[in-house]
Design a protein around this motif. Structure first.
Motif, PDB file in Angstrom:
ATOM      1  N   ALA A   1       0.639  -1.222   0.033  1.00  0.00           N
ATOM      2  CA  ALA A   1      -0.073  -0.047  -0.015  1.00  0.00           C
ATOM      3  C   ALA A   1       0.802   1.238  -0.131  1.00  0.00           C
ATOM      4  CB  ALA A   1      -0.888   0.011   1.203  1.00  0.00           C
ATOM      5  N   ALA A   2       1.941   1.266   0.968  1.00  0.00           N
ATOM      6  CA  ALA A   2       2.878   2.573   0.933  1.00  0.00           C
ATOM      7  C   ALA A   2       3.233   2.642  -0.413  1.00  0.00           C
ATOM      8  CB  ALA A   2       3.829   2.456   2.005  1.00  0.00           C
ATOM      9  N   ALA A   3       4.012   1.740  -0.964  1.00  0.00           N
ATOM     10  CA  ALA A   3       4.697   1.818  -2.449  1.00  0.00           C
ATOM     11  C   ALA A   3       3.708   2.431  -3.560  1.00  0.00           C
ATOM     12  CB  ALA A   3       5.460   0.510  -2.833  1.00  0.00           C
ATOM     13  N   HIS A   4       2.419   1.804  -3.414  1.00  0.00           N
ATOM     14  CA  HIS A   4       1.352   2.339  -4.325  1.00  0.00           C
ATOM     15  C   HIS A   4       0.985   3.623  -3.997  1.00  0.00           C
ATOM     16  CE1 HIS A   4      -2.269   1.714  -6.628  1.00  0.00           C
ATOM     17  NE2 HIS A   4      -2.967   2.721  -5.937  1.00  0.00           N
ATOM     18  N   LEU A   5       0.946   3.940  -2.993  1.00  0.00           N
ATOM     19  CA  LEU A   5       0.424   5.532  -2.728  1.00  0.00           C
ATOM     20  C   LEU A   5       1.614   6.390  -3.181  1.00  0.00           C
ATOM     21  CD1 LEU A   5      -1.313   7.762  -1.415  1.00  0.00           C
ATOM     22  CD2 LEU A   5      -0.435   6.973   0.847  1.00  0.00           C
TER      23      LEU A   5
ATOM     24  N   SER B   1       3.429  10.267  -9.515  1.00  0.00           N
ATOM     25  CA  SER B   1       2.922  10.431 -10.964  1.00  0.00           C
ATOM     26  C   SER B   1       1.853  11.589 -11.067  1.00  0.00           C
ATOM     27  CB  SER B   1       2.115   9.011 -11.137  1.00  0.00           C
ATOM     28  OG  SER B   1       1.813   9.376 -12.428  1.00  0.00           O
ATOM     29  N   HIS B   2       1.098  11.921 -10.065  1.00  0.00           N
ATOM     30  CA  HIS B   2       0.039  12.865 -10.094  1.00  0.00           C
ATOM     31  C   HIS B   2       0.268  14.221  -9.645  1.00  0.00           C
ATOM     32  CE1 HIS B   2      -2.584  10.052 -12.381  1.00  0.00           C
ATOM     33  NE2 HIS B   2      -2.164   9.103 -11.442  1.00  0.00           N
ATOM     34  N   ASP B   3       1.064  14.268  -8.810  1.00  0.00           N
ATOM     35  CA  ASP B   3       1.480  15.377  -8.023  1.00  0.00           C
ATOM     36  C   ASP B   3       3.030  15.428  -7.538  1.00  0.00           C
ATOM     37  OD1 ASP B   3       1.331  17.849  -6.508  1.00  0.00           O
ATOM     38  OD2 ASP B   3      -0.431  17.520  -5.264  1.00  0.00           O
ATOM     39  N   PRO B   4       3.658  15.676  -8.558  1.00  0.00           N
ATOM     40  CA  PRO B   4       5.033  15.615  -8.268  1.00  0.00           C
ATOM     41  C   PRO B   4       5.771  16.645  -7.331  1.00  0.00           C
ATOM     42  CG  PRO B   4       4.636  16.180 -10.669  1.00  0.00           C
ATOM     43  CD  PRO B   4       3.462  15.924  -9.977  1.00  0.00           C
TER      44      PRO B   4
ATOM     45  N   LEU C   1       2.779  13.375   5.027  1.00  0.00           N
ATOM     46  CA  LEU C   1       2.534  14.314   4.005  1.00  0.00           C
ATOM     47  C   LEU C   1       2.121  13.629   2.655  1.00  0.00           C
ATOM     48  CD1 LEU C   1       5.826  16.292   4.482  1.00  0.00           C
ATOM     49  CD2 LEU C   1       3.530  16.998   5.191  1.00  0.00           C
ATOM     50  N   VAL C   2       2.626  12.333   2.281  1.00  0.00           N
ATOM     51  CA  VAL C   2       2.213  11.831   1.100  1.00  0.00           C
ATOM     52  C   VAL C   2       0.880  11.305   1.064  1.00  0.00           C
ATOM     53  CG1 VAL C   2       2.568   9.591  -0.161  1.00  0.00           C
ATOM     54  CG2 VAL C   2       4.602  10.884   0.691  1.00  0.00           C
ATOM     55  N   ALA C   3       0.217  10.768   2.452  1.00  0.00           N
ATOM     56  CA  ALA C   3      -0.991  10.357   2.525  1.00  0.00           C
ATOM     57  C   ALA C   3      -1.942  11.513   2.417  1.00  0.00           C
ATOM     58  CB  ALA C   3      -1.024   9.816   4.046  1.00  0.00           C
ATOM     59  N   LEU C   4      -1.745  12.735   2.874  1.00  0.00           N
ATOM     60  CA  LEU C   4      -2.634  14.043   2.649  1.00  0.00           C
ATOM     61  C   LEU C   4      -2.683  14.171   1.286  1.00  0.00           C
ATOM     62  CD1 LEU C   4      -1.236  16.284   5.731  1.00  0.00           C
ATOM     63  CD2 LEU C   4      -3.568  15.353   5.193  1.00  0.00           C
ATOM     64  N   ALA C   5      -1.417  14.204   0.438  1.00  0.00           N
ATOM     65  CA  ALA C   5      -1.383  14.629  -0.854  1.00  0.00           C
ATOM     66  C   ALA C   5      -2.350  13.272  -1.865  1.00  0.00           C
ATOM     67  CB  ALA C   5       0.019  14.532  -1.541  1.00  0.00           C
ATOM     68  N   GLY C   6      -2.060  12.163  -1.275  1.00  0.00           N
ATOM     69  CA  GLY C   6      -3.050  11.163  -2.001  1.00  0.00           C
ATOM     70  C   GLY C   6      -4.415  11.643  -1.702  1.00  0.00           C
ATOM     71  N   PHE C   7      -5.086  11.682  -0.577  1.00  0.00           N
ATOM     72  CA  PHE C   7      -6.334  12.092  -0.421  1.00  0.00           C
ATOM     73  C   PHE C   7      -6.977  13.239  -1.099  1.00  0.00           C
ATOM     74  CE2 PHE C   7      -9.006  14.954   2.367  1.00  0.00           C
ATOM     75  CZ  PHE C   7      -9.910  14.264   2.521  1.00  0.00           C
TER      76      PHE C   7
ATOM     77  N   ALA D   1     -11.975   1.807  11.961  1.00  0.00           N
ATOM     78  CA  ALA D   1     -12.943   0.525  11.374  1.00  0.00           C
ATOM     79  C   ALA D   1     -11.821  -0.166  10.819  1.00  0.00           C
ATOM     80  CB  ALA D   1     -13.626   1.134  10.412  1.00  0.00           C
ATOM     81  N   GLU D   2     -12.223  -1.532  10.420  1.00  0.00           N
ATOM     82  CA  GLU D   2     -11.279  -2.261   9.721  1.00  0.00           C
ATOM     83  C   GLU D   2     -10.672  -1.886   8.659  1.00  0.00           C
ATOM     84  OE1 GLU D   2     -14.538  -4.913   7.107  1.00  0.00           O
ATOM     85  OE2 GLU D   2     -13.942  -5.631   8.962  1.00  0.00           O
ATOM     86  N   VAL D   3      -9.614  -2.371   8.266  1.00  0.00           N
ATOM     87  CA  VAL D   3      -8.601  -2.068   6.912  1.00  0.00           C
ATOM     88  C   VAL D   3      -9.653  -2.234   5.714  1.00  0.00           C
ATOM     89  CG1 VAL D   3      -6.738  -2.753   5.401  1.00  0.00           C
ATOM     90  CG2 VAL D   3      -6.457  -2.708   7.760  1.00  0.00           C
ATOM     91  N   THR D   4      -9.587  -1.408   4.875  1.00  0.00           N
ATOM     92  CA  THR D   4     -10.505  -1.244   3.824  1.00  0.00           C
ATOM     93  C   THR D   4     -10.013  -1.827   2.442  1.00  0.00           C
ATOM     94  OG1 THR D   4      -9.597   0.891   3.014  1.00  0.00           O
ATOM     95  CG2 THR D   4     -11.503   1.006   4.287  1.00  0.00           C
ATOM     96  N   GLY D   5      -8.595  -2.076   2.320  1.00  0.00           N
ATOM     97  CA  GLY D   5      -7.831  -2.329   1.307  1.00  0.00           C
ATOM     98  C   GLY D   5      -7.592  -1.231   0.131  1.00  0.00           C
ATOM     99  N   HIS D   6      -8.176  -0.120   0.425  1.00  0.00           N
ATOM    100  CA  HIS D   6      -8.051   1.038  -0.209  1.00  0.00           C
ATOM    101  C   HIS D   6      -6.722   1.610   0.271  1.00  0.00           C
ATOM    102  CE1 HIS D   6      -8.175   4.978  -2.169  1.00  0.00           C
ATOM    103  NE2 HIS D   6      -9.289   4.567  -2.825  1.00  0.00           N
ATOM    104  N   PRO D   7      -5.537   1.865  -0.514  1.00  0.00           N
ATOM    105  CA  PRO D   7      -4.287   2.255   0.053  1.00  0.00           C
ATOM    106  C   PRO D   7      -4.400   3.658   0.642  1.00  0.00           C
ATOM    107  CG  PRO D   7      -4.053   1.935  -2.363  1.00  0.00           C
ATOM    108  CD  PRO D   7      -5.343   1.459  -1.804  1.00  0.00           C
TER     109      PRO D   7
END
Length: 281
Positions: free
Chosen positions: A3-7, A13-16, A33-39, A72-78
């Motif tokens: 998940a971390a590598a995917h994010l 790719s989308h917000d260099p 920081l990367v999680a906020l950017a992905g969100f 809540a439980e893990v969603t599988g959405h990275p």
């Protein structure tokens, strides 16, 4: 790919700019920081992947539910799972994220942006919120960075709005404030049709000037902020160069997508990261 590598790959790719800005942060803060950017990317692109507002509303509600039950439980959405981890690790407030989702509801419809005040509110609740949350990740609190984050959000949003204007106009969406257009006699229908007129160019010039005004406010505030908060503000470093490109765009500015080269963006980020100051406008 975990998940971390995917994010990380998604953000790179989308917000260099935000990806590179995170590299200037301590390793312990990069996940947040990367999680906020992905969100932010996931919410912003909903308009791009739905054909009608209702599926977009459903997606936004799914994100609200995911954030309001972070244990809540893990969603599988990275992005969701790593954002939840960042919320817990960095004790991030959820309310600004819900406000960002609410603000992005505007993107699903073709209603005109009513005025500059509404535009600034939208910018503050979207790009400004991500800057402020990033500052919390980096400093552990956000009491001293809120004003600068708000100004940064407006500057970033204006630059992004102008750079992607041909795309939003082509899909029938008017992001330029109605009062700015009216001040210069620019007709929304004319802009939506891609007609390059002196009135349209005058409205675009006012928006660029407004972005520079907010950049000036950020530049004034930045030296007094906690030094460790700087990576959250680094994406603003690319805005001056983008505004210059927008000012000299060849051809029709309503039909020409504008960007800055990756090398120039990286240089801008590095220079501000090294000096702690924005360049003079």
């Amino acid at each position: 790919m975990d998940a971390a590598a995917h994010l990380t790959a998604f953000v790179r790719s989308h917000d260099p700019d935000r990806y590179r800005a995170a590299l200037f942060a301590p390793a312990a803060a990069r996940d947040g920081l990367v999680a906020l950017a992905g969100f932010d990317l996931e919410i912003a692109r909903i308009r791009e992947v739905v054909r009608e507002p209702m599926p977009g509303e459903i997606r936004l509600q799914w994100w609200r539910d995911a954030l309001e039950v972070p244990d809540a439980e893990v969603t599988g959405h990275p992005v969701v799972d790593l954002l939840r981890a960042a919320i817990a690790r960095h004790r991030l407030p959820i309310a600004p994220m819900i406000a960002l989702i609410d603000a992005r509801t505007f993107d699903l419809y073709d209603d005109p942006m009513p005025d500059l005040t509404a535009f600034e509110g939208y910018a503050g609740e979207t790009a400004g919120a991500i800057v402020q949350l990033g500052a919390i990740v980096l400093t552990g609190e956000g009491t001293r960075t809120g004003a600068a984050a708000g100004h940064a959000g407006v500057a970033l949003t204006i630059a992004q709005t102008l750079a992607t204007l041909p795309r939003t106009l082509a899909r029938g969406q008017m992001m330029l404030p109605a009062d700015v257009l009216a001040r210069h006699g620019a007709e929304p229908a004319s802009l939506l049709a891609g007609e390059d007129t002196p009135q349209a160019r005058a409205a675009l010039a006012e928006m660029r000037d407004h972005a520079r005004h907010h950049l000036g406010r950020v530049a004034k505030l930045l030296p007094d902020l906690p030094p460790e908060a700087l990576p959250a503000f680094l994406p603003v470093a690319t805005v001056p160069r983008l505004l210059k490109r927008l000012e000299t765009v060849p051809g029709n500015p309503l039909r020409t997508l504008v960007d800055v080269s990756p090398l120039a963006r990286l240089w801008s980020l590095w220079r501000v990261a090294r000096s702690g100051r924005l360049p003079r406008m």
